[in-house]
Design a protein around this motif. Structure first.
Motif, PDB file in Angstrom:
ATOM      1  N   ILE A  49     -11.556 -32.048  33.620  1.00 15.18           N
ATOM      2  CA  ILE A  49     -12.240 -31.829  34.690  1.00 15.18           C
ATOM      3  C   ILE A  49     -13.726 -32.836  34.507  1.00 15.18           C
ATOM      4  CG2 ILE A  49     -13.268 -29.797  33.627  1.00 15.18           C
ATOM      5  CD1 ILE A  49     -13.772 -28.696  36.690  1.00 15.18           C
ATOM      6  N   ARG A  50     -14.079 -32.720  33.189  1.00 11.09           N
ATOM      7  CA  ARG A  50     -15.008 -33.686  32.792  1.00 11.09           C
ATOM      8  C   ARG A  50     -15.088 -34.897  33.252  1.00 11.09           C
ATOM      9  NH1 ARG A  50     -15.055 -31.525  26.632  1.00 11.09           N
ATOM     10  NH2 ARG A  50     -12.961 -32.002  27.258  1.00 11.09           N
ATOM     11  N   GLU A  51     -13.855 -35.704  33.298  1.00  4.74           N
ATOM     12  CA  GLU A  51     -13.656 -36.953  33.930  1.00  4.74           C
ATOM     13  C   GLU A  51     -13.929 -37.005  35.441  1.00  4.74           C
ATOM     14  OE1 GLU A  51     -10.218 -39.146  32.949  1.00  4.74           O
ATOM     15  OE2 GLU A  51      -9.634 -37.673  31.334  1.00  4.74           O
ATOM     16  N   LEU A  52     -14.409 -36.054  35.976  1.00  7.05           N
ATOM     17  CA  LEU A  52     -14.397 -36.190  37.375  1.00  7.05           C
ATOM     18  C   LEU A  52     -15.953 -35.989  37.813  1.00  7.05           C
ATOM     19  CD1 LEU A  52     -11.740 -33.795  38.959  1.00  7.05           C
ATOM     20  CD2 LEU A  52     -11.715 -36.460  38.916  1.00  7.05           C
ATOM     21  N   LEU A  53     -16.761 -35.968  36.791  1.00 10.70           N
ATOM     22  CA  LEU A  53     -18.149 -35.793  36.735  1.00 10.70           C
ATOM     23  C   LEU A  53     -19.014 -36.845  36.096  1.00 10.70           C
ATOM     24  CD1 LEU A  53     -18.355 -31.987  36.245  1.00 10.70           C
ATOM     25  CD2 LEU A  53     -18.587 -33.023  38.311  1.00 10.70           C
ATOM     26  N   ASN A  54     -19.973 -37.252  36.591  1.00 10.04           N
ATOM     27  CA  ASN A  54     -20.896 -38.270  35.895  1.00 10.04           C
ATOM     28  C   ASN A  54     -21.821 -37.625  34.950  1.00 10.04           C
ATOM     29  OD1 ASN A  54     -20.248 -40.848  37.159  1.00 10.04           O
ATOM     30  ND2 ASN A  54     -21.149 -40.150  38.889  1.00 10.04           N
ATOM     31  N   GLN A  55     -21.950 -38.222  33.806  1.00  7.23           N
ATOM     32  CA  GLN A  55     -22.889 -37.486  32.697  1.00  7.23           C
ATOM     33  C   GLN A  55     -24.203 -37.371  33.232  1.00  7.23           C
ATOM     34  OE1 GLN A  55     -22.558 -39.983  29.431  1.00  7.23           O
ATOM     35  NE2 GLN A  55     -20.849 -39.019  28.726  1.00  7.23           N
TER      36      GLN A  55
END
Length: 66
Positions: A57-63
């Motif tokens: 899921i973290r790959e779907l969000l920008n840092q």
């Protein structure tokens, strides 16, 4: 500000908005709004998107921080 990376992850996996909307049984306009960051999916939906795409899921969000 771009919050999600759905469009980028779709492109990286060779998939299109239409494919995601069909897999999730959603309106194409809804997925399009997510891909342009005009609106954001709920966390529950984001989790479902990650599962369909086979990514964390973290790959779907920008840092937010570098």
């Amino acid at each position: 500000m771009e919050i999600n990376r759905i469009k980028a992850v779709l492109a990286e996996s060779g998939k299109k908005n239409k494919w995601l909307s069909a897999k999730m049984r959603l309106n194409e306009a809804t997925v399009s709004k997510w891909c342009t960051n005009a609106s954001q999916p709920s966390l529950k939906t984001l989790k479902e998107i990650a599962k369909v795409l086979g990514v964390d899921i973290r790959e779907l969000l920008n840092q937010t921080k570098n």
